[in-house]
Design an enzyme around this catalytic site. Structure first.
Site, mmCIF file in Angstrom:
data_model
loop_
_atom_site.group_PDB
_atom_site.id
_atom_site.type_symbol
_atom_site.label_atom_id
_atom_site.label_comp_id
_atom_site.label_asym_id
_atom_site.label_seq_id
_atom_site.Cartn_x
_atom_site.Cartn_y
_atom_site.Cartn_z
ATOM 1 N N ARG A 71 1.262 -0.522 0.068
ATOM 2 C CA ARG A 71 0.469 0.094 0.269
ATOM 3 C C ARG A 71 0.696 1.471 -0.053
ATOM 4 O O ARG A 71 0.418 2.302 -0.576
ATOM 5 C CB ARG A 71 -0.771 -0.247 1.582
ATOM 6 C CG ARG A 71 -2.036 1.249 1.378
ATOM 7 C CD ARG A 71 -3.181 1.165 1.733
ATOM 8 N NE ARG A 71 -2.882 0.141 3.586
ATOM 9 C CZ ARG A 71 -2.040 1.196 4.198
ATOM 10 N NH1 ARG A 71 -2.141 2.348 4.437
ATOM 11 N NH2 ARG A 71 -2.002 0.662 6.006
ATOM 12 N N TYR A 114 -14.905 11.325 -20.035
ATOM 13 C CA TYR A 114 -14.659 9.978 -19.308
ATOM 14 C C TYR A 114 -15.893 9.540 -18.439
ATOM 15 O O TYR A 114 -15.921 10.426 -16.979
ATOM 16 C CB TYR A 114 -13.690 9.724 -18.741
ATOM 17 C CG TYR A 114 -13.603 7.408 -18.512
ATOM 18 C CD1 TYR A 114 -14.796 6.827 -19.800
ATOM 19 C CD2 TYR A 114 -13.633 7.611 -17.087
ATOM 20 C CE1 TYR A 114 -14.877 5.910 -18.907
ATOM 21 C CE2 TYR A 114 -14.386 6.414 -16.584
ATOM 22 C CZ TYR A 114 -14.795 4.934 -17.391
ATOM 23 O OH TYR A 114 -15.184 4.105 -17.260
ATOM 24 N N ASP A 121 -6.172 13.597 -19.172
ATOM 25 C CA ASP A 121 -6.393 12.204 -19.375
ATOM 26 C C ASP A 121 -5.925 11.852 -20.687
ATOM 27 O O ASP A 121 -6.604 12.010 -21.262
ATOM 28 C CB ASP A 121 -8.140 11.526 -19.048
ATOM 29 C CG ASP A 121 -8.055 10.182 -19.056
ATOM 30 O OD1 ASP A 121 -7.482 9.577 -19.441
ATOM 31 O OD2 ASP A 121 -9.380 9.898 -18.047
ATOM 32 N N LYS A 169 -6.139 0.282 -20.769
ATOM 33 C CA LYS A 169 -6.817 0.416 -21.888
ATOM 34 C C LYS A 169 -5.680 -0.078 -22.726
ATOM 35 O O LYS A 169 -5.038 -1.442 -22.726
ATOM 36 C CB LYS A 169 -7.792 1.719 -22.569
ATOM 37 C CG LYS A 169 -8.554 2.062 -21.477
ATOM 38 C CD LYS A 169 -9.390 1.432 -21.141
ATOM 39 C CE LYS A 169 -10.630 1.554 -19.799
ATOM 40 N NZ LYS A 169 -11.149 2.662 -20.313
HETATM 41 C C1 LIG Z 1 -11.721 3.914 -18.643
HETATM 42 C C2 LIG Z 1 -11.081 4.985 -18.604
HETATM 43 C C3 LIG Z 1 -10.980 5.700 -17.776
HETATM 44 C C4 LIG Z 1 -11.385 5.104 -15.892
HETATM 45 O O1 LIG Z 1 -10.038 3.834 -15.835
HETATM 46 P P1 LIG Z 1 -10.583 2.749 -15.172
HETATM 47 O O2 LIG Z 1 -9.301 2.339 -15.577
HETATM 48 O O3 LIG Z 1 -11.594 1.566 -15.660
HETATM 49 O O4 LIG Z 1 -11.068 3.250 -13.916
HETATM 50 C C5 LIG Z 1 -10.821 6.611 -17.677
HETATM 51 N N1 LIG Z 1 -10.413 7.911 -18.257
HETATM 52 C C6 LIG Z 1 -10.748 7.352 -19.588
HETATM 53 C C7 LIG Z 1 -10.174 8.104 -20.837
HETATM 54 C C8 LIG Z 1 -11.000 5.715 -19.598
HETATM 55 O O5 LIG Z 1 -11.665 5.079 -20.840
#
Ligand SMILES: *Cc1c(COP(=O)(O)O)cnc(C)c1O
Length: 393
Positions: free
Chosen positions: A48, A102, A174, A199
Protein backbone atom coordinates in the site's frame (compact mmCIF):
# COMPACT_ATOMS: atom_id res chain seq x y z
CA UNK A 1 17.29 12.65 -18.89
CA UNK A 2 19.59 10.00 -20.22
CA UNK A 3 17.07 7.17 -19.93
CA UNK A 4 14.81 8.88 -22.47
CA UNK A 5 17.57 8.55 -25.06
CA UNK A 6 16.63 4.89 -25.37
CA UNK A 7 14.30 4.03 -28.24
CA UNK A 8 10.60 3.56 -27.56
CA UNK A 9 10.58 -0.22 -27.92
CA UNK A 10 13.69 -0.52 -25.75
CA UNK A 11 11.98 1.48 -22.99
CA UNK A 12 8.84 -0.65 -23.34
CA UNK A 13 10.87 -3.83 -22.95
CA UNK A 14 13.74 -2.97 -20.62
CA UNK A 15 13.27 0.20 -18.57
CA UNK A 16 12.51 -0.68 -14.96
CA UNK A 17 13.10 -4.40 -15.24
CA UNK A 18 13.54 -6.12 -11.89
CA UNK A 19 16.89 -7.88 -12.30
CA UNK A 20 16.88 -11.54 -11.35
CA UNK A 21 20.26 -11.53 -9.58
CA UNK A 22 19.82 -14.99 -8.12
CA UNK A 23 18.92 -17.09 -11.16
CA UNK A 24 19.60 -14.67 -14.05
CA UNK A 25 16.18 -15.27 -15.59
CA UNK A 26 15.28 -13.19 -18.64
CA UNK A 27 12.21 -11.52 -17.13
CA UNK A 28 11.40 -9.67 -13.91
CA UNK A 29 10.79 -11.97 -10.97
CA UNK A 30 7.54 -11.30 -9.12
CA UNK A 31 7.61 -10.28 -5.44
CA UNK A 32 4.29 -11.04 -3.81
CA UNK A 33 5.55 -10.43 -0.27
CA UNK A 34 3.41 -8.11 1.85
CA UNK A 35 6.03 -8.08 4.59
CA UNK A 36 9.65 -6.90 4.34
CA UNK A 37 12.43 -6.45 6.90
CA UNK A 38 12.52 -3.01 8.53
CA UNK A 39 15.07 -0.73 6.87
CA UNK A 40 14.23 2.77 7.98
CA UNK A 41 11.07 4.72 8.97
CA UNK A 42 11.03 6.52 5.65
CA UNK A 43 11.07 3.33 3.58
CA UNK A 44 8.67 0.90 5.10
CA UNK A 45 8.25 -1.49 2.24
CA UNK A 46 4.58 -2.46 1.97
CA UNK A 47 2.31 -2.85 -1.09
CA UNK A 48 0.00 0.00 0.00
CA UNK A 49 3.04 2.29 0.18
CA UNK A 50 3.51 1.79 -3.59
CA UNK A 51 7.10 0.67 -3.00
CA UNK A 52 7.36 -3.06 -3.59
CA UNK A 53 10.05 -4.05 -6.12
CA UNK A 54 7.57 -4.69 -8.93
CA UNK A 55 5.62 -1.45 -8.31
CA UNK A 56 8.70 0.76 -8.09
CA UNK A 57 10.26 -0.72 -11.18
CA UNK A 58 7.17 -0.58 -13.37
CA UNK A 59 6.75 3.06 -12.29
CA UNK A 60 10.17 3.78 -13.83
CA UNK A 61 9.01 2.46 -17.19
CA UNK A 62 5.79 4.51 -16.97
CA UNK A 63 7.66 7.72 -16.10
CA UNK A 64 10.14 7.21 -18.94
CA UNK A 65 7.31 6.71 -21.45
CA UNK A 66 5.73 10.04 -20.50
CA UNK A 67 9.10 11.87 -20.44
CA UNK A 68 8.96 12.63 -16.74
CA UNK A 69 10.63 11.70 -13.46
CA UNK A 70 8.19 9.66 -11.49
CA UNK A 71 4.99 7.61 -11.51
CA UNK A 72 2.57 5.73 -9.26
CA UNK A 73 0.63 2.63 -10.31
CA UNK A 74 -2.98 2.34 -9.06
CA UNK A 75 -5.66 -0.33 -8.85
CA UNK A 76 -7.74 1.39 -11.56
CA UNK A 77 -7.83 4.51 -13.69
CA UNK A 78 -10.43 5.95 -11.33
CA UNK A 79 -8.23 5.21 -8.28
CA UNK A 80 -5.47 7.22 -9.98
CA UNK A 81 -7.77 10.07 -10.95
CA UNK A 82 -9.49 10.32 -7.57
CA UNK A 83 -6.14 10.28 -5.72
CA UNK A 84 -4.94 13.10 -7.95
CA UNK A 85 -8.07 15.22 -7.49
CA UNK A 86 -8.09 14.76 -3.72
CA UNK A 87 -4.38 15.61 -3.47
CA UNK A 88 -4.58 18.95 -5.22
CA UNK A 89 -8.14 20.02 -4.30
CA UNK A 90 -9.43 20.62 -0.77
CA UNK A 91 -12.56 22.25 0.66
CA UNK A 92 -13.02 25.68 -0.90
CA UNK A 93 -10.90 24.94 -3.99
CA UNK A 94 -12.22 24.90 -7.55
CA UNK A 95 -11.62 22.62 -10.55
CA UNK A 96 -12.12 23.51 -14.21
CA UNK A 97 -12.89 20.53 -16.43
CA UNK A 98 -14.31 19.93 -19.92
CA UNK A 99 -17.82 18.61 -20.67
CA UNK A 100 -16.56 15.83 -22.90
CA UNK A 101 -15.13 13.85 -20.01
CA UNK A 102 -14.96 10.12 -19.32
CA UNK A 103 -18.28 9.20 -17.65
CA UNK A 104 -16.68 7.79 -14.48
CA UNK A 105 -14.63 10.96 -13.97
CA UNK A 106 -17.70 13.10 -14.51
CA UNK A 107 -19.67 11.06 -11.95
CA UNK A 108 -16.84 11.27 -9.43
CA UNK A 109 -16.76 15.06 -9.68
CA UNK A 110 -20.53 15.56 -9.58
CA UNK A 111 -21.25 13.00 -6.85
CA UNK A 112 -18.21 13.19 -4.56
CA UNK A 113 -16.90 16.77 -4.78
CA UNK A 114 -19.94 18.30 -3.01
CA UNK A 115 -19.27 16.01 0.00
CA UNK A 116 -15.77 17.46 0.28
CA UNK A 117 -16.82 21.07 -0.35
CA UNK A 118 -14.84 21.23 -3.61
CA UNK A 119 -16.25 23.44 -6.36
CA UNK A 120 -16.11 22.72 -10.08
CA UNK A 121 -17.08 24.15 -13.46
CA UNK A 122 -17.74 22.07 -16.56
CA UNK A 123 -16.91 23.98 -19.72
CA UNK A 124 -17.25 23.17 -23.42
CA UNK A 125 -13.51 23.10 -23.73
CA UNK A 126 -13.40 23.46 -27.51
CA UNK A 127 -11.26 26.60 -27.17
CA UNK A 128 -8.65 27.64 -24.64
CA UNK A 129 -10.84 30.68 -23.91
CA UNK A 130 -13.60 28.33 -22.61
CA UNK A 131 -11.21 27.25 -19.85
CA UNK A 132 -10.01 30.80 -19.23
CA UNK A 133 -13.59 32.04 -18.79
CA UNK A 134 -14.24 29.33 -16.18
CA UNK A 135 -11.25 30.18 -13.98
CA UNK A 136 -12.06 31.63 -10.53
CA UNK A 137 -9.81 33.07 -7.82
CA UNK A 138 -9.92 29.66 -6.04
CA UNK A 139 -9.20 27.51 -9.14
CA UNK A 140 -6.38 25.09 -8.30
CA UNK A 141 -6.50 22.58 -11.18
CA UNK A 142 -7.53 22.42 -14.84
CA UNK A 143 -8.18 18.87 -16.06
CA UNK A 144 -8.52 17.96 -19.74
CA UNK A 145 -9.08 14.81 -21.81
CA UNK A 146 -8.03 14.57 -25.46
CA UNK A 147 -8.95 12.88 -27.75
CA UNK A 148 -12.30 12.68 -25.97
CA UNK A 149 -14.84 9.91 -25.74
CA UNK A 150 -16.88 9.13 -27.88
CA UNK A 151 -16.66 12.00 -30.40
CA UNK A 152 -12.84 12.25 -30.49
CA UNK A 153 -12.80 16.01 -29.97
CA UNK A 154 -9.36 17.55 -29.54
CA UNK A 155 -8.35 19.97 -26.78
CA UNK A 156 -5.38 22.31 -27.27
CA UNK A 157 -2.91 20.81 -24.79
CA UNK A 158 -0.20 23.46 -25.08
CA UNK A 159 -2.75 26.27 -24.96
CA UNK A 160 -4.34 24.97 -21.75
CA UNK A 161 -0.95 24.22 -20.15
CA UNK A 162 0.25 27.77 -20.85
CA UNK A 163 -2.99 29.26 -19.56
CA UNK A 164 -2.74 27.25 -16.34
CA UNK A 165 0.92 28.11 -15.82
CA UNK A 166 0.30 31.83 -16.36
CA UNK A 167 -2.29 31.76 -13.55
CA UNK A 168 -0.29 29.51 -11.21
CA UNK A 169 -2.81 26.70 -11.58
CA UNK A 170 -1.85 23.03 -11.97
CA UNK A 171 -2.89 21.21 -15.15
CA UNK A 172 -3.65 17.53 -15.65
CA UNK A 173 -4.72 15.35 -18.55
CA UNK A 174 -6.44 12.01 -19.05
CA UNK A 175 -4.14 10.67 -21.80
CA UNK A 176 -5.81 7.25 -22.02
CA UNK A 177 -7.16 7.45 -25.58
CA UNK A 178 -3.86 8.60 -27.07
CA UNK A 179 -1.50 6.36 -25.03
CA UNK A 180 2.08 7.52 -24.32
CA UNK A 181 3.07 6.34 -27.79
CA UNK A 182 0.91 8.94 -29.56
CA UNK A 183 0.93 11.91 -27.21
CA UNK A 184 3.31 13.18 -24.50
CA UNK A 185 1.61 16.09 -22.71
CA UNK A 186 4.45 16.76 -20.23
CA UNK A 187 6.51 17.96 -23.23
CA UNK A 188 3.71 20.49 -23.89
CA UNK A 189 3.74 21.87 -20.34
CA UNK A 190 1.08 19.74 -18.61
CA UNK A 191 1.94 18.94 -14.98
CA UNK A 192 0.29 15.55 -14.38
CA UNK A 193 -0.58 12.78 -16.84
CA UNK A 194 -3.11 10.08 -15.99
CA UNK A 195 -3.82 6.83 -17.85
CA UNK A 196 -6.38 4.14 -17.37
CA UNK A 197 -3.89 1.29 -17.85
CA UNK A 198 -6.95 -0.91 -18.35
CA UNK A 199 -6.89 0.33 -21.94
CA UNK A 200 -3.81 0.60 -24.20
CA UNK A 201 -1.15 0.01 -21.53
CA UNK A 202 -2.71 -3.34 -20.58
CA UNK A 203 -3.94 -3.84 -24.13
CA UNK A 204 -5.36 -7.36 -23.78
CA UNK A 205 -8.64 -6.63 -21.96
CA UNK A 206 -7.51 -8.56 -18.88
CA UNK A 207 -6.03 -5.94 -16.51
CA UNK A 208 -7.71 -3.17 -14.51
CA UNK A 209 -5.13 -0.54 -13.51
CA UNK A 210 -4.29 3.16 -13.54
CA UNK A 211 -1.20 5.34 -13.47
CA UNK A 212 -0.15 8.91 -12.71
CA UNK A 213 3.06 10.37 -14.11
CA UNK A 214 4.63 13.70 -13.05
CA UNK A 215 7.71 15.37 -11.62
CA UNK A 216 9.15 13.82 -8.46
CA UNK A 217 7.82 16.61 -6.13
CA UNK A 218 4.25 16.29 -7.48
CA UNK A 219 4.33 12.49 -7.27
CA UNK A 220 5.58 12.79 -3.67
CA UNK A 221 2.57 14.96 -2.81
CA UNK A 222 0.20 12.47 -4.43
CA UNK A 223 1.94 9.56 -2.70
CA UNK A 224 1.30 11.02 0.77
CA UNK A 225 -2.44 11.09 0.01
CA UNK A 226 -2.64 7.91 -2.07
CA UNK A 227 -1.21 5.64 0.64
CA UNK A 228 -4.01 6.84 2.95
CA UNK A 229 -6.65 5.93 0.38
CA UNK A 230 -5.06 2.54 -0.31
CA UNK A 231 -5.66 2.32 -4.05
CA UNK A 232 -2.50 0.44 -5.07
CA UNK A 233 -2.49 -2.36 -7.65
CA UNK A 234 -1.73 -5.92 -6.54
CA UNK A 235 1.80 -7.01 -7.38
CA UNK A 236 0.62 -9.92 -9.47
CA UNK A 237 -1.26 -7.51 -11.75
CA UNK A 238 1.69 -5.10 -11.72
CA UNK A 239 3.79 -7.93 -13.09
CA UNK A 240 1.16 -8.74 -15.75
CA UNK A 241 1.06 -5.08 -16.72
CA UNK A 242 4.84 -5.00 -17.13
CA UNK A 243 4.52 -7.99 -19.46
CA UNK A 244 1.87 -6.20 -21.52
CA UNK A 245 3.88 -3.01 -21.75
CA UNK A 246 6.68 -4.74 -23.67
CA UNK A 247 4.55 -4.71 -26.82
CA UNK A 248 2.87 -1.33 -26.20
CA UNK A 249 4.58 0.57 -29.01
CA UNK A 250 4.17 -2.31 -31.48
CA UNK A 251 0.49 -2.68 -30.66
CA UNK A 252 -0.36 1.01 -30.69
CA UNK A 253 1.44 1.63 -33.97
CA UNK A 254 -0.44 -1.27 -35.56
CA UNK A 255 -3.70 0.16 -34.17
CA UNK A 256 -2.82 3.62 -35.58
CA UNK A 257 -2.31 2.11 -39.04
CA UNK A 258 -5.45 -0.02 -38.96
CA UNK A 259 -7.62 2.83 -37.63
CA UNK A 260 -6.41 5.24 -40.32
CA UNK A 261 -7.27 2.72 -43.05
CA UNK A 262 -10.64 1.89 -41.48
CA UNK A 263 -11.50 5.58 -41.05
CA UNK A 264 -10.77 6.22 -44.76
CA UNK A 265 -12.82 3.19 -45.76
CA UNK A 266 -15.79 4.25 -43.59
CA UNK A 267 -15.60 7.86 -44.72
CA UNK A 268 -16.21 6.96 -48.37
CA UNK A 269 -18.90 4.37 -47.53
CA UNK A 270 -22.40 5.36 -48.79
CA UNK A 271 -24.06 3.84 -45.70
CA UNK A 272 -21.94 5.81 -43.23
CA UNK A 273 -22.97 9.40 -42.55
CA UNK A 274 -20.04 10.71 -40.55
CA UNK A 275 -16.66 9.50 -39.25
CA UNK A 276 -14.99 11.10 -36.22
CA UNK A 277 -11.26 10.35 -36.33
CA UNK A 278 -8.58 12.96 -35.62
CA UNK A 279 -6.39 11.56 -38.41
CA UNK A 280 -8.91 12.45 -41.13
CA UNK A 281 -8.52 15.78 -42.90
CA UNK A 282 -12.28 16.23 -42.49
CA UNK A 283 -11.93 16.29 -38.68
CA UNK A 284 -12.51 19.90 -37.53
CA UNK A 285 -9.35 19.78 -35.38
CA UNK A 286 -7.16 17.82 -37.79
CA UNK A 287 -4.34 20.37 -37.77
CA UNK A 288 -4.39 20.74 -33.97
CA UNK A 289 -4.35 16.95 -33.62
CA UNK A 290 -1.45 16.76 -36.06
CA UNK A 291 0.51 19.33 -34.08
CA UNK A 292 0.17 17.53 -30.73
CA UNK A 293 -0.12 13.83 -31.60
CA UNK A 294 2.54 11.52 -33.04
CA UNK A 295 -0.08 9.05 -34.21
CA UNK A 296 -3.85 9.41 -34.28
CA UNK A 297 -4.71 6.34 -32.23
CA UNK A 298 -7.01 3.36 -32.58
CA UNK A 299 -10.24 5.00 -31.38
CA UNK A 300 -12.92 6.46 -33.64
CA UNK A 301 -16.67 6.84 -33.85
CA UNK A 302 -18.97 6.86 -36.85
CA UNK A 303 -22.64 7.33 -37.64
CA UNK A 304 -24.62 4.74 -39.54
CA UNK A 305 -26.89 6.13 -42.26
CA UNK A 306 -30.51 6.74 -41.19
CA UNK A 307 -32.52 3.57 -41.42
CA UNK A 308 -29.61 1.33 -40.37
CA UNK A 309 -30.34 0.23 -36.82
CA UNK A 310 -27.34 0.30 -34.44
CA UNK A 311 -28.18 -2.81 -32.43
CA UNK A 312 -29.12 -4.79 -35.55
CA UNK A 313 -25.74 -3.79 -37.04
CA UNK A 314 -23.85 -4.91 -33.94
CA UNK A 315 -25.70 -8.25 -33.91
CA UNK A 316 -24.55 -8.98 -37.46
CA UNK A 317 -20.84 -8.39 -36.75
CA UNK A 318 -18.95 -11.68 -36.55
CA UNK A 319 -15.38 -10.58 -35.77
CA UNK A 320 -15.76 -7.15 -34.16
CA UNK A 321 -17.10 -7.69 -30.65
CA UNK A 322 -19.73 -5.60 -28.91
CA UNK A 323 -17.95 -4.49 -25.72
CA UNK A 324 -18.07 -1.58 -23.32
CA UNK A 325 -14.33 -1.37 -22.75
CA UNK A 326 -11.71 -0.53 -25.35
CA UNK A 327 -8.13 -0.54 -26.57
CA UNK A 328 -7.49 -4.27 -26.60
CA UNK A 329 -5.72 -6.06 -29.44
CA UNK A 330 -9.20 -7.24 -30.51
CA UNK A 331 -11.55 -4.78 -32.23
CA UNK A 332 -14.61 -3.84 -30.19
CA UNK A 333 -17.62 -1.66 -30.78
CA UNK A 334 -20.43 -0.09 -28.80
CA UNK A 335 -23.46 2.07 -29.28
CA UNK A 336 -23.11 4.97 -26.78
CA UNK A 337 -26.85 5.71 -26.70
CA UNK A 338 -27.55 2.12 -25.56
CA UNK A 339 -24.63 1.83 -23.10
CA UNK A 340 -22.21 4.49 -21.83
CA UNK A 341 -24.68 7.35 -22.38
CA UNK A 342 -27.94 5.42 -21.89
CA UNK A 343 -28.74 7.15 -18.59
CA UNK A 344 -28.75 10.61 -20.19
CA UNK A 345 -31.97 12.07 -21.58
CA UNK A 346 -32.43 12.33 -25.35
CA UNK A 347 -31.95 16.09 -25.00
CA UNK A 348 -28.67 15.71 -23.08
CA UNK A 349 -27.42 13.30 -25.73
CA UNK A 350 -28.45 15.69 -28.49
CA UNK A 351 -26.55 18.49 -26.75
CA UNK A 352 -23.43 16.33 -26.60
CA UNK A 353 -23.86 15.33 -30.25
CA UNK A 354 -24.46 11.63 -29.47
CA UNK A 355 -27.06 10.34 -31.92
CA UNK A 356 -28.78 6.94 -31.95
CA UNK A 357 -26.76 6.14 -35.09
CA UNK A 358 -23.36 6.73 -33.44
CA UNK A 359 -21.01 3.77 -32.99
CA UNK A 360 -17.79 3.94 -30.98
CA UNK A 361 -15.15 1.73 -32.55
CA UNK A 362 -11.93 0.56 -30.87
CA UNK A 363 -9.74 -0.76 -33.67
CA UNK A 364 -7.58 -3.77 -32.84
CA UNK A 365 -4.64 -5.32 -34.63
CA UNK A 366 -6.46 -7.90 -36.75
CA UNK A 367 -5.82 -7.87 -40.52
CA UNK A 368 -7.57 -4.80 -41.84
CA UNK A 369 -9.23 -6.60 -44.77
CA UNK A 370 -10.99 -8.92 -42.28
CA UNK A 371 -12.30 -5.95 -40.32
CA UNK A 372 -13.54 -4.27 -43.50
CA UNK A 373 -15.17 -7.51 -44.71
CA UNK A 374 -16.93 -7.87 -41.34
CA UNK A 375 -18.39 -4.35 -41.48
CA UNK A 376 -19.35 -4.82 -45.14
CA UNK A 377 -21.29 -8.06 -44.50
CA UNK A 378 -22.98 -6.60 -41.38
CA UNK A 379 -24.19 -3.54 -43.29
CA UNK A 380 -25.55 -5.61 -46.18
CA UNK A 381 -27.33 -8.03 -43.81
CA UNK A 382 -29.00 -5.14 -41.96
CA UNK A 383 -30.03 -3.53 -45.25
CA UNK A 384 -31.48 -6.83 -46.44
CA UNK A 385 -33.41 -7.26 -43.18
CA UNK A 386 -34.95 -3.81 -43.46
CA UNK A 387 -35.80 -4.40 -47.14
CA UNK A 388 -37.49 -7.67 -46.23
CA UNK A 389 -39.49 -6.11 -43.43
CA UNK A 390 -40.66 -3.25 -45.64
CA UNK A 391 -41.73 -5.78 -48.29
CA UNK A 392 -43.88 -7.58 -45.72
CA UNK A 393 -45.70 -4.36 -44.78
C1 LIG B 1 -11.57 3.56 -18.79
C2 LIG B 1 -11.25 4.99 -18.66
C3 LIG B 1 -11.06 5.59 -17.41
C4 LIG B 1 -11.27 4.85 -16.11
O1 LIG B 1 -10.36 3.83 -15.94
P1 LIG B 1 -10.66 2.49 -15.09
O2 LIG B 1 -9.38 1.75 -15.24
O3 LIG B 1 -11.85 1.84 -15.69
O4 LIG B 1 -10.92 2.93 -13.68
C5 LIG B 1 -10.73 6.92 -17.38
N1 LIG B 1 -10.59 7.64 -18.52
C6 LIG B 1 -10.76 7.09 -19.72
C7 LIG B 1 -10.60 7.94 -20.94
C8 LIG B 1 -11.10 5.76 -19.85
O5 LIG B 1 -11.30 5.24 -21.07
Amino acid sequence: MAKNKLGLNTICIHTGEVKDEQFKGAISPIYLSTSYAFEDVDVIRYPRNFNTPNQENLAKKMAALEHTESALIFGSGMAALSAMFLTFLKAGDHLVVQNTLYGGASHFIREEFPKYGIEFTFTNGYHVSDFEDAIQSNTKLIHIETPSNPLLTITDIKGVAELARSKNILSSIDNTFASPINQNPIDMGIDIVMHSATKYLGGHSDILAGVLMASEPLIQEIWHVAKNFGGNLSDFTVWMLERSMKTLALRVKAQNRNAKKLACYLEQHPDIKQVNYPGLKSHPDYSLAKSQMKGFGGMMSFELADGLNASAFMKQLKLIKPSVSLAGVESTILSPHLTSHALLSQEERDNLGISDQLMRFSVGIESKRDLIADIEQAISSVKQQSNNSSLKL
